[in-house]
Scaffold this active site. Structure first.
Site, PDB file in Angstrom:
ATOM      1  N   GLY A   1      21.518  31.758  -6.900  1.00 48.35           N
ATOM      2  CA  GLY A   1      22.030  33.217  -7.075  1.00 48.35           C
ATOM      3  C   GLY A   1      21.547  33.974  -5.959  1.00 48.35           C
TER       4      GLY A   1
ATOM      5  N   GLN B   1      11.529  28.446 -20.918  1.00 47.96           N
ATOM      6  CA  GLN B   1      10.875  28.542 -19.766  1.00 47.96           C
ATOM      7  C   GLN B   1       9.171  28.710 -20.010  1.00 47.96           C
ATOM      8  OE1 GLN B   1      12.660  30.656 -16.900  1.00 47.96           O
ATOM      9  NE2 GLN B   1      14.507  29.329 -16.830  1.00 47.96           N
TER      10      GLN B   1
ATOM     11  N   ASN C   1      16.813  40.299 -15.729  1.00 50.06           N
ATOM     12  CA  ASN C   1      16.691  41.396 -16.720  1.00 50.06           C
ATOM     13  C   ASN C   1      17.172  40.711 -18.208  1.00 50.06           C
ATOM     14  OD1 ASN C   1      15.941  43.688 -15.511  1.00 50.06           O
ATOM     15  ND2 ASN C   1      18.027  43.606 -14.447  1.00 50.06           N
TER      16      ASN C   1
ATOM     17  N   ASP D   1      11.205  49.528  -8.350  1.00 59.03           N
ATOM     18  CA  ASP D   1      11.585  50.864  -8.844  1.00 59.03           C
ATOM     19  C   ASP D   1      10.220  51.648  -8.114  1.00 59.03           C
ATOM     20  OD1 ASP D   1      13.348  50.342 -11.082  1.00 59.03           O
ATOM     21  OD2 ASP D   1      11.635  49.106 -11.676  1.00 59.03           O
TER      22      ASP D   1
ATOM     23  N   HIS E   1      11.812  48.543 -16.944  1.00 55.92           N
ATOM     24  CA  HIS E   1      12.779  48.543 -15.974  1.00 55.92           C
ATOM     25  C   HIS E   1      14.254  48.710 -16.615  1.00 55.92           C
ATOM     26  CE1 HIS E   1      14.921  47.241 -12.271  1.00 55.92           C
ATOM     27  NE2 HIS E   1      15.723  46.333 -12.999  1.00 55.92           N
TER      28      HIS E   1
HETATM   29  P1  NAX Z   1      22.921  36.005  -9.934  1.00 52.11           P
HETATM   30  O1  NAX Z   1      24.124  35.895 -10.941  1.00 52.11           O
HETATM   31  O2  NAX Z   1      23.614  36.090  -8.392  1.00 52.11           O
HETATM   32  O3  NAX Z   1      22.025  34.783  -9.830  1.00 52.11           O
HETATM   33  C1  NAX Z   1      21.384  34.251 -11.133  1.00 52.11           C
HETATM   34  C2  NAX Z   1      21.282  32.611 -11.204  1.00 52.11           C
HETATM   35  O4  NAX Z   1      20.676  32.425 -12.088  1.00 52.11           O
HETATM   36  C3  NAX Z   1      22.800  31.984 -11.201  1.00 52.11           C
HETATM   37  O5  NAX Z   1      22.763  31.084 -10.072  1.00 52.11           O
HETATM   38  C4  NAX Z   1      22.633  31.372 -12.536  1.00 52.11           C
HETATM   39  O6  NAX Z   1      23.237  29.871 -12.516  1.00 52.11           O
HETATM   40  C5  NAX Z   1      21.083  31.226 -12.698  1.00 52.11           C
HETATM   41  N1  NAX Z   1      20.620  30.965 -14.224  1.00 52.11           N
HETATM   42  C6  NAX Z   1      20.959  31.436 -15.276  1.00 52.11           C
HETATM   43  N2  NAX Z   1      20.403  30.928 -16.272  1.00 52.11           N
HETATM   44  C7  NAX Z   1      19.386  30.131 -15.694  1.00 52.11           C
HETATM   45  C8  NAX Z   1      18.401  29.409 -16.392  1.00 52.11           C
HETATM   46  N3  NAX Z   1      18.310  29.201 -17.772  1.00 52.11           N
HETATM   47  N4  NAX Z   1      17.644  28.716 -15.463  1.00 52.11           N
HETATM   48  C9  NAX Z   1      17.920  28.420 -14.069  1.00 52.11           C
HETATM   49  N5  NAX Z   1      18.670  29.796 -13.674  1.00 52.11           N
HETATM   50  C10 NAX Z   1      19.388  30.080 -14.317  1.00 52.11           C
HETATM   51  O7  NAX Z   1      22.008  37.217 -10.110  1.00 52.11           O
HETATM   52  P2  NAX Z   1      21.084  37.963  -9.169  1.00 52.11           P
HETATM   53  O8  NAX Z   1      21.689  38.784  -8.349  1.00 52.11           O
HETATM   54  O9  NAX Z   1      20.209  36.950  -8.342  1.00 52.11           O
HETATM   55  O10 NAX Z   1      20.058  38.506 -10.246  1.00 52.11           O
HETATM   56  C11 NAX Z   1      19.185  38.041 -10.816  1.00 52.11           C
HETATM   57  C12 NAX Z   1      18.493  38.717 -12.023  1.00 52.11           C
HETATM   58  O11 NAX Z   1      17.714  39.611 -11.534  1.00 52.11           O
HETATM   59  C13 NAX Z   1      19.644  39.266 -12.975  1.00 52.11           C
HETATM   60  O12 NAX Z   1      19.232  39.109 -14.324  1.00 52.11           O
HETATM   61  C14 NAX Z   1      19.466  40.764 -12.304  1.00 52.11           C
HETATM   62  O13 NAX Z   1      19.767  41.714 -13.569  1.00 52.11           O
HETATM   63  C15 NAX Z   1      18.111  40.937 -12.191  1.00 52.11           C
HETATM   64  N6  NAX Z   1      17.607  42.026 -11.280  1.00 52.11           N
HETATM   65  C16 NAX Z   1      16.207  42.514 -11.667  1.00 52.11           C
HETATM   66  C17 NAX Z   1      15.771  43.529 -10.875  1.00 52.11           C
HETATM   67  C18 NAX Z   1      14.162  44.150 -11.121  1.00 52.11           C
HETATM   68  O14 NAX Z   1      14.000  44.818 -10.660  1.00 52.11           O
HETATM   69  N7  NAX Z   1      13.386  43.501 -12.133  1.00 52.11           N
HETATM   70  C19 NAX Z   1      16.310  44.149  -9.710  1.00 52.11           C
HETATM   71  C20 NAX Z   1      17.728  43.265  -9.328  1.00 52.11           C
HETATM   72  C21 NAX Z   1      18.347  42.623 -10.554  1.00 52.11           C
HETATM   73  O15 NAX Z   1      19.248  43.475 -10.974  1.00 52.11           O
END
Ligand code: NAX
Length: 320
Positions: free
Chosen positions: A16, A114, A133, A161, A189
């Protein structure tokens, strides 16, 4: 740890956006240090394992002096075996028309699996940081699925944040971020979070702080999507590196970490919430003894109430 012993670090969601930045920072030595070799495990869903292999190829092509090997897998028990630091980035994104309850349900399934795998095979002193998230509740689920690990080993990312708060104050006042002290973000968050300047040395106007800065920070994720066309990635990765680095190496000043509550400040024991924290002896500690005003209490309670509702929505996943 001697220089010859690599430390194993696991990143989920490795194909991702966030991982594409995070993996490079980790492998450059920004988490454990420039003298600690790293062995990476990249976990993905089966459909994205191919893309994660491409990421591994590029990591190898970067010829990092500290890199000692990469495993790409869709099996959590392989990815988490003996891992010392797990960045749980992958999660199920919210798609159009998806209710929050459905989102919690889909992610609950991921984070119970996990959490159980970490419980079974990770290093006994593993540190877990949930980025995906809804991060706080996903960390709550993972912690509760890992009875043999200590709840203090689980955390969720609210450092972004925190960094956004520092940045807004710095842009407003001209004071460099490193000179701002005692900033914290309480709660979830989400848009209900409470970026708190009460104890900080920031000299800002009260109206700007309450009416502009708080909503700006709380809604920054949506603003980035609107302007950039994609969600925060490099800044989230940078915050994840900051969080894990400080957890391992310690801090002087306050940082925000979402950790399992011990009941401090009216946050129910067990909920994963953002607090003012310091890292000492390899552990996050909640800063104690703060007097809260009615304004602070109200803001914290509103965000904690949202966390309670999320806990309620996933309770059935943790039974049995
Ligand atoms: P992406 O959609 O680019 O990448 C997520 C990746 O996770 C994908 O490649 C998908 O195949 C993989 N995935 C899904 N289920 C999985 C599993 N069971 N095991 C292993 N891999 C799995 O998202 P990205 O922009 O990288 O963001 C990832 C997460 O971070 C999202 O949930 C996003 O909402 C969250 N965030 C959290 C933030 C925070 O401050 N806590 C801020 C940034 C972001 O919004």
């Amino acid at each position: 740890m001697t220089a010859s012993q690599p430390v194993k670090i696991t990143v989920t969601g490795a194909a991702g956006n966030i991982a594409y930045s995070l993996l490079w920072r980790i492998t450059a030595g920004d988490v454990y240090g420039k003298d600690t070799p790293v062995e990476l495990a990249l976990l993905e869903i089966p459909d994205a394992v191919g893309a994660a292999e491409g990421v591994a190829m590029e990591l190898n092509d970067s010829a990092f002096p500290l890199l000692r090997g990469i495993t790409v897998t869709d099996d959590p028990e392989v990815a988490f075996k003996d891992t010392k630091a797990a960045f749980l980035v992958g999660s199920r994104p919210r798609t159009k028309g998806m209710e929050r309850a459905d989102l919690l349900e889909a992610n609950g399934a991921i984070f119970t699996v996990q959490g159980k795998a970490l419980n079974a095979v990770a290093a006994r002193d593993v540190r877990v940081l949930v980025v995906g998230n809804p991060a706080n509740t996903n960390a709550y689920i993972a912690a509760n699925s890992a009875p043999d690990l200590d709840p203090s080993q689980f955390s969720a990312l609210m450092r972004l944040d925190h960094n956004r708060t520092l940045s807004q104050v710095s842009l407003k006042t001209g004071v460099p971020t490193a000179e701002l002290t005692k900033v914290a973000v309480w709660g979830n968050h989400s848009a209900s979070q409470f970026p708190d300047l009460t104890y900080s040395n920031a000299e800002v106007d009260e109206t700007w702080y309450k009416e502009e800065m708080i909503p700006k920070v709380a809604k920054r994720g949506a603003e980035i999507i609107a302007v950039r066309g994609r969600s925060s990635a490099a800044s989230a990765a940078s915050a994840a590196v900051d969080h894990m680095h400080d957890w391992i190496h310690g801090t002087e000043d306050w940082r925000t970490a979402a950790i399992v509550s011990d009941g401090s400040y009216g946050v129910d024991e067990g909920l994963v919430a953002g607090f003012p924290t310091v890292s000492r002896d390899g552990k996050w500690e909640i800063v104690q003894g703060l007097e809260l005003s009615d304004f602070q209490k109200e803001r914290i309670e509103a965000s904690v109430q949202e966390l309670r509702e999320e806990r309620e929505a996933v309770a059935h996943l943790l039974k049995g």
